[in-house]
Design a protein around this motif. Sequence first.
Motif, PDB file in Angstrom:
ATOM      1  N   LYS A 133       0.840  -1.185   0.000  1.00  0.00           N
ATOM      2  CA  LYS A 133       0.000   0.000   0.000  1.00  0.00           C
ATOM      3  C   LYS A 133       0.880   1.243   0.000  1.00  0.00           C
ATOM      4  N   ILE A 134       0.328   2.345  -0.459  1.00  0.00           N
ATOM      5  CA  ILE A 134       1.024   3.633  -0.431  1.00  0.00           C
ATOM      6  C   ILE A 134       0.616   4.339   0.857  1.00  0.00           C
ATOM      7  N   ARG A 135       1.614   4.746   1.626  1.00  0.00           N
ATOM      8  CA  ARG A 135       1.293   5.458   2.863  1.00  0.00           C
ATOM      9  C   ARG A 135       0.535   6.741   2.534  1.00  0.00           C
ATOM     10  N   PRO A 136      -0.508   7.069   3.302  1.00  0.00           N
ATOM     11  CA  PRO A 136      -1.364   8.218   2.991  1.00  0.00           C
ATOM     12  C   PRO A 136      -0.573   9.515   2.795  1.00  0.00           C
ATOM     13  N   ASN A 137      -0.913  10.234   1.747  1.00  0.00           N
ATOM     14  CA  ASN A 137      -0.346  11.551   1.443  1.00  0.00           C
ATOM     15  C   ASN A 137       1.173  11.522   1.251  1.00  0.00           C
ATOM     16  N   THR A 138       1.692  10.404   0.726  1.00  0.00           N
ATOM     17  CA  THR A 138       3.129  10.293   0.475  1.00  0.00           C
ATOM     18  C   THR A 138       3.363   9.580  -0.848  1.00  0.00           C
ATOM     19  N   ARG A 139       4.648   9.468  -1.202  1.00  0.00           N
ATOM     20  CA  ARG A 139       5.074   8.607  -2.309  1.00  0.00           C
ATOM     21  C   ARG A 139       5.854   7.428  -1.727  1.00  0.00           C
ATOM     22  N   ARG A 140       5.411   6.935  -0.596  1.00  0.00           N
ATOM     23  CA  ARG A 140       6.104   5.849   0.101  1.00  0.00           C
ATOM     24  C   ARG A 140       5.253   4.584   0.124  1.00  0.00           C
ATOM     25  N   MET A 141       5.846   3.473  -0.280  1.00  0.00           N
ATOM     26  CA  MET A 141       5.222   2.189  -0.047  1.00  0.00           C
ATOM     27  C   MET A 141       5.509   1.799   1.402  1.00  0.00           C
ATOM     28  N   THR A 142       5.222   0.542   1.774  1.00  0.00           N
ATOM     29  CA  THR A 142       5.589   0.051   3.099  1.00  0.00           C
ATOM     30  C   THR A 142       6.650  -1.039   2.938  1.00  0.00           C
ATOM     31  N   GLY A 143       7.228  -1.449   4.050  1.00  0.00           N
ATOM     32  CA  GLY A 143       8.279  -2.466   3.998  1.00  0.00           C
ATOM     33  C   GLY A 143       7.757  -3.879   3.917  1.00  0.00           C
ATOM     34  N   LYS A 196      -4.930   0.116  -9.072  1.00  0.00           N
ATOM     35  CA  LYS A 196      -5.974   0.593  -8.157  1.00  0.00           C
ATOM     36  C   LYS A 196      -5.513   0.550  -6.697  1.00  0.00           C
ATOM     37  N   ILE A 197      -4.200   0.614  -6.500  1.00  0.00           N
ATOM     38  CA  ILE A 197      -3.670   0.416  -5.151  1.00  0.00           C
ATOM     39  C   ILE A 197      -4.105   1.517  -4.174  1.00  0.00           C
ATOM     40  N   LYS A 198      -4.313   2.730  -4.661  1.00  0.00           N
ATOM     41  CA  LYS A 198      -4.777   3.796  -3.769  1.00  0.00           C
ATOM     42  C   LYS A 198      -6.225   3.574  -3.354  1.00  0.00           C
ATOM     43  N   LYS A 199      -6.979   2.954  -4.228  1.00  0.00           N
ATOM     44  CA  LYS A 199      -8.383   2.691  -3.928  1.00  0.00           C
ATOM     45  C   LYS A 199      -8.533   1.538  -2.946  1.00  0.00           C
ATOM     46  N   TYR A 200      -7.606   0.569  -3.030  1.00  0.00           N
ATOM     47  CA  TYR A 200      -7.691  -0.609  -2.171  1.00  0.00           C
ATOM     48  C   TYR A 200      -6.384  -0.814  -1.400  1.00  0.00           C
ATOM     49  N   PRO A 201      -6.089   0.040  -0.426  1.00  0.00           N
ATOM     50  CA  PRO A 201      -4.857  -0.142   0.359  1.00  0.00           C
ATOM     51  C   PRO A 201      -4.928  -1.423   1.193  1.00  0.00           C
ATOM     52  N   PHE A 202      -3.803  -2.130   1.281  1.00  0.00           N
ATOM     53  CA  PHE A 202      -3.809  -3.417   1.988  1.00  0.00           C
ATOM     54  C   PHE A 202      -2.402  -3.705   2.487  1.00  0.00           C
ATOM     55  N   ARG A 203      -2.241  -3.724   3.825  1.00  0.00           N
ATOM     56  CA  ARG A 203      -0.935  -4.036   4.400  1.00  0.00           C
ATOM     57  C   ARG A 203      -1.144  -4.568   5.818  1.00  0.00           C
ATOM     58  N   PRO A 204      -1.747  -5.757   5.956  1.00  0.00           N
ATOM     59  CA  PRO A 204      -1.933  -6.321   7.296  1.00  0.00           C
ATOM     60  C   PRO A 204      -0.615  -6.777   7.900  1.00  0.00           C
TER      61      PRO A 204
END
Length: 271
Positions: A133-143, A196-204
């Motif tokens: 997922k893209i961290r909100p309001n950034t250009r950063r993914m998660t680890g 569509k990654i911004k529409k469906y963020p997913f990082r459990p």
Amino acid sequence: MKYFPLCISVFVFGSYSRYIPYYIYSILKSYPEYYVKVFSNTTLSKNEKNCLTLIADELSSNFTVKENYLSNIKFDQNQVGKTWRFLLPQKEFKHFEHVYIGDVDFLIVKEKPSLLEAHLNHCNKIGLPYSNKIRPNTRRMTGLHFYKTKEYYEKLSSTIDFYLSHPHKLEKKILEYGRNEIFLYELLKEKFGIGKIKKYPFRPHHGFHLGILRNRNHSKKFNDYINRNRSLHYSELKNLLLSYYEDPIFKKIMNQLPIKEVTLLYKYLHK
């Protein structure tokens, strides 16, 4: 070596190697059909190695730990060092259909749908061969990053090979971006797009993050964490975690390699 549906992989720095046996145990206890591959930039301690032998003998040998990985490249646990987890070459995963890059200071638990099924569902939903997922309001993914091996490396292998041959170029790029997760975002956007990654963020988290118990304010951090970590209802997560503490193998690991965070977690689970 046989093929596995998923390899859970992690890049480990320095003293974080103490978490390796716990991480491997929790994955293979939950998902014996998966494989675990650990890359460490240091040599493991005697106690850490003893725990790995214990896991192999009494639980599963579906894991590999590669010590002193990329020892020809000078780096530490900074933004440049952390980026290498996203640049592991295809040859390391030739026996696996899918790869999940995680963090070593987690205890993974079994979920429904499974870790693999959940990320494949997300891939289908967003139309991409990776799940993040893209961290909100950034250009950063998660680890915490999942991908389909064949499709992923078809587009990324040449870039990975380039940085492995020119590590100073990676350092320059990270200095430009500032964060390793921005590097991943730009890389994925260039090679695959973001669908569509911004529409469906997913990082459990797929379990419990021991790292929240490393420093001060343990009680508050624990309560905040279980309230926001919604991949499992807390009562279910609690029962799954407590089952580890009842397992003779886990008890032997705790004896051989005691870790403050693991002891604290047991205390908070009983509150």
